[in-house]
Design an enzyme around this catalytic site. Sequence first.
Site, PDB file in Angstrom:
ATOM      1  N   ARG A  44     113.471  95.232  -3.012  1.00 37.28           N
ATOM      2  CA  ARG A  44     113.533  94.714  -4.383  1.00 37.28           C
ATOM      3  C   ARG A  44     112.363  93.768  -4.605  1.00 37.28           C
ATOM      4  O   ARG A  44     111.620  93.433  -3.678  1.00 37.28           O
ATOM      5  CB  ARG A  44     114.889  94.077  -4.718  1.00 37.28           C
ATOM      6  CG  ARG A  44     115.608  93.315  -3.658  1.00 37.28           C
ATOM      7  CD  ARG A  44     114.941  92.067  -3.199  1.00 37.28           C
ATOM      8  NE  ARG A  44     114.605  91.190  -4.307  1.00 37.28           N
ATOM      9  CZ  ARG A  44     113.685  90.264  -4.285  1.00 37.28           C
ATOM     10  NH1 ARG A  44     112.952  90.071  -3.172  1.00 37.28           N
ATOM     11  NH2 ARG A  44     113.427  89.509  -5.324  1.00 37.28           N
ATOM     12  N   GLY A  45     112.237  93.347  -5.896  1.00 38.73           N
ATOM     13  CA  GLY A  45     111.055  92.573  -6.279  1.00 38.73           C
ATOM     14  C   GLY A  45     110.054  93.569  -6.837  1.00 38.73           C
ATOM     15  O   GLY A  45     109.765  94.591  -6.195  1.00 38.73           O
ATOM     16  N   ARG A  77     115.451 101.994 -11.164  1.00 41.25           N
ATOM     17  CA  ARG A  77     115.522 100.672 -11.810  1.00 41.25           C
ATOM     18  C   ARG A  77     114.537 100.685 -12.982  1.00 41.25           C
ATOM     19  O   ARG A  77     113.344 100.891 -12.772  1.00 41.25           O
ATOM     20  CB  ARG A  77     115.169  99.540 -10.834  1.00 41.25           C
ATOM     21  CG  ARG A  77     116.184  99.358  -9.727  1.00 41.25           C
ATOM     22  CD  ARG A  77     115.994  98.053  -8.995  1.00 41.25           C
ATOM     23  NE  ARG A  77     116.564  96.941  -9.729  1.00 41.25           N
ATOM     24  CZ  ARG A  77     116.377  95.661  -9.380  1.00 41.25           C
ATOM     25  NH1 ARG A  77     115.620  95.362  -8.351  1.00 41.25           N
ATOM     26  NH2 ARG A  77     116.937  94.685 -10.072  1.00 41.25           N
ATOM     27  N   GLN A 175     119.442  86.137  -4.809  1.00 41.11           N
ATOM     28  CA  GLN A 175     118.108  86.286  -4.203  1.00 41.11           C
ATOM     29  C   GLN A 175     117.498  84.927  -3.865  1.00 41.11           C
ATOM     30  O   GLN A 175     116.740  84.793  -2.906  1.00 41.11           O
ATOM     31  CB  GLN A 175     117.160  87.045  -5.154  1.00 41.11           C
ATOM     32  CG  GLN A 175     117.475  88.509  -5.331  1.00 41.11           C
ATOM     33  CD  GLN A 175     118.367  88.744  -6.542  1.00 41.11           C
ATOM     34  OE1 GLN A 175     119.171  87.902  -6.912  1.00 41.11           O
ATOM     35  NE2 GLN A 175     118.252  89.902  -7.159  1.00 41.11           N
ATOM     36  N   ASP A 216     108.824  90.963 -14.286  1.00 42.79           N
ATOM     37  CA  ASP A 216     108.997  92.402 -14.093  1.00 42.79           C
ATOM     38  C   ASP A 216     108.263  93.234 -15.140  1.00 42.79           C
ATOM     39  O   ASP A 216     107.934  94.396 -14.886  1.00 42.79           O
ATOM     40  CB  ASP A 216     110.487  92.733 -14.090  1.00 42.79           C
ATOM     41  CG  ASP A 216     111.128  92.135 -12.843  1.00 42.79           C
ATOM     42  OD1 ASP A 216     111.402  90.922 -12.845  1.00 42.79           O
ATOM     43  OD2 ASP A 216     111.286  92.869 -11.849  1.00 42.79           O
ATOM     44  N   LYS A 227     114.013  87.694 -13.985  1.00 41.66           N
ATOM     45  CA  LYS A 227     115.389  87.711 -13.480  1.00 41.66           C
ATOM     46  C   LYS A 227     116.325  86.974 -14.441  1.00 41.66           C
ATOM     47  O   LYS A 227     115.952  85.935 -15.004  1.00 41.66           O
ATOM     48  CB  LYS A 227     115.408  87.074 -12.087  1.00 41.66           C
ATOM     49  CG  LYS A 227     116.760  86.961 -11.441  1.00 41.66           C
ATOM     50  CD  LYS A 227     117.565  88.246 -11.428  1.00 41.66           C
ATOM     51  CE  LYS A 227     116.899  89.393 -10.707  1.00 41.66           C
ATOM     52  NZ  LYS A 227     117.641  90.671 -10.864  1.00 41.66           N
TER      53      LYS A 227
HETATM   54  O1  MRU Z   1     116.423  92.233  -8.998  1.00 43.81           O
HETATM   55  P1  MRU Z   1     115.239  91.842  -8.164  1.00 43.81           P
HETATM   56  O2  MRU Z   1     115.617  91.068  -6.954  1.00 43.81           O
HETATM   57  O3  MRU Z   1     114.341  93.007  -7.865  1.00 43.81           O
HETATM   58  O4  MRU Z   1     114.445  90.892  -9.114  1.00 43.81           O
HETATM   59  C1  MRU Z   1     113.243  90.348  -8.710  1.00 43.81           C
HETATM   60  C2  MRU Z   1     112.655  89.472  -9.718  1.00 43.81           C
HETATM   61  O5  MRU Z   1     113.153  89.246 -10.788  1.00 43.81           O
HETATM   62  C3  MRU Z   1     111.342  88.937  -9.380  1.00 43.81           C
HETATM   63  O6  MRU Z   1     111.213  87.645  -9.820  1.00 43.81           O
HETATM   64  C4  MRU Z   1     110.292  89.844  -9.995  1.00 43.81           C
HETATM   65  O7  MRU Z   1     110.547  91.184  -9.643  1.00 43.81           O
HETATM   66  C5  MRU Z   1     108.960  89.487  -9.544  1.00 43.81           C
HETATM   67  S1  MRU Z   1     108.827  89.713  -7.827  1.00 43.81           S
HETATM   68  C6  MRU Z   1     107.318  89.196  -7.287  1.00 43.81           C
END
Ligand code: MRU
Length: 325
Positions: A44-45, A77, A175, A216, A227
Site C-alpha cells: 500500500r501507499g 484500488r 497505518q 494519492d 488518507k
Molecule cells: O490506504 P493506503 O495505506 O494505501 O494510503 C496511503 C496514503 O494515503 C498515503 O499517504 C499516500 O498513498 C501517499 S504514500 C507516499
Amino acid sequence: MKNLKFINNKLYILDQRLLPNEEKWIEITSKEQAYNAIHTLMVRGAPAIGVFAGFAMAVFANENNLYELKKYLDSARPTAVNLSWATQRIVTASQNGKNLIDEARSIQEEDIEMCRKISTHGLSLLKDGDGILTHCNAGELAASKYGTGLGPLILGQEKGYSFRVFSDETRPLLQGARLTSYELEKAGIDVTLICDNMASLVMKKGLIDAVLVGCDRIAANGDTANKIGTSALAVLAKYYDIPFYVLGPYSTVDFDCRNGDDIVIEERNGDEIKEMYFKNPTALKETKCFNPSFDVTDHSLITAIITDKGIVYPPFEKNLKETIK
Ligand code: MRU
C-alpha cells in the site's frame, strides 16, 4: 526498509498488514494474488502500489492480455493515480518493444529519485528541532526509498537534523500506528503516537511547526486526495496558522481531474471499522458503517504542494501547470 523484492524473476512483497508484529515476505505467483495484495493493503501507499503493479504487469504479461491485465489491476484500488500511471508505462513499453522487466525496474529507480528530490525540497522548508504532525504512512514502506510525506524527515535524519514527530494512528487501518511509528523508530527518529482526535490538542500546545502528508491524486486546481482524516487536519492547521504541506511525485498530478469532485474515492468494506485489529468487534454486526478510504483537502487549505519538480505554491491552477506540464 524494503516493501518489495524481485529476485531470480520472482516477485515478493512484505505483507504490511502484519506489521509491526511480523515481517513476512510473500511470493506473488498469479495476477489474482497481485490484485489481492493491492486490494487488501499487503502492499500500500500510492508510489509503492505503482511500482508493485509495474513488476506484476511485467511478470504476468506472457500469460495475459496486457490491456486486460492493466484494467484488472487498476480496479484493485481506484484513488491513487500512481497505479494506472505505472500500468500504462508497461503497456507503452510493450508497444515500443521494450523489455518489460527493465521498464518495471526503471519505474522503481525513478521512484527513488523522485522521492529523494521531494525530500530535499521538503527539508528546505523545515528547521532542525521542528515538531511535525503526519497522518497515515507516506514513508519508505509506501514508496521505494525515503517516501513522500516522511521523506524530508528520513533525509533530515541522515543529515543530522532532529525532528519531533507526532504520528496520527490513522483509523481504521492504523497505518500511522503500525507503519509510521515502526518505520520512524527503526530510523532513530523521535516519534510519538497519538490518536487521530488528538491533533487539535498538540497543535494548540504549540508542539507542531508543520504538517506533512503524502497524497494519492492531485487535481488541476490543487485539491488533493489524501488518507481519510487529512482534510480535518488541514482545517486545524489553517486555524492554528501552521504550514500544511502535501508531498507527492509529479505523476500524482492528474490534469484530467479539474477539482476534487472529479477524484474517485475508494470506499472500503465498513466492517474494517469494527473488526480490523480488534480482538472482538467494537460494534454490533447490524450497525451500519461508512468507510471511505480517502478524503479531499481543499486547495485553499494547502500551504504548498511539494513535488520532485519543485515546490508549488498558490495559485495552484497556474503554478502546477507551469511546474509539471
Ligand atoms: O490506504 P493506503 O495505506 O494505501 O494510503 C496511503 C496514503 O494515503 C498515503 O499517504 C499516500 O498513498 C501517499 S504514500 C507516499
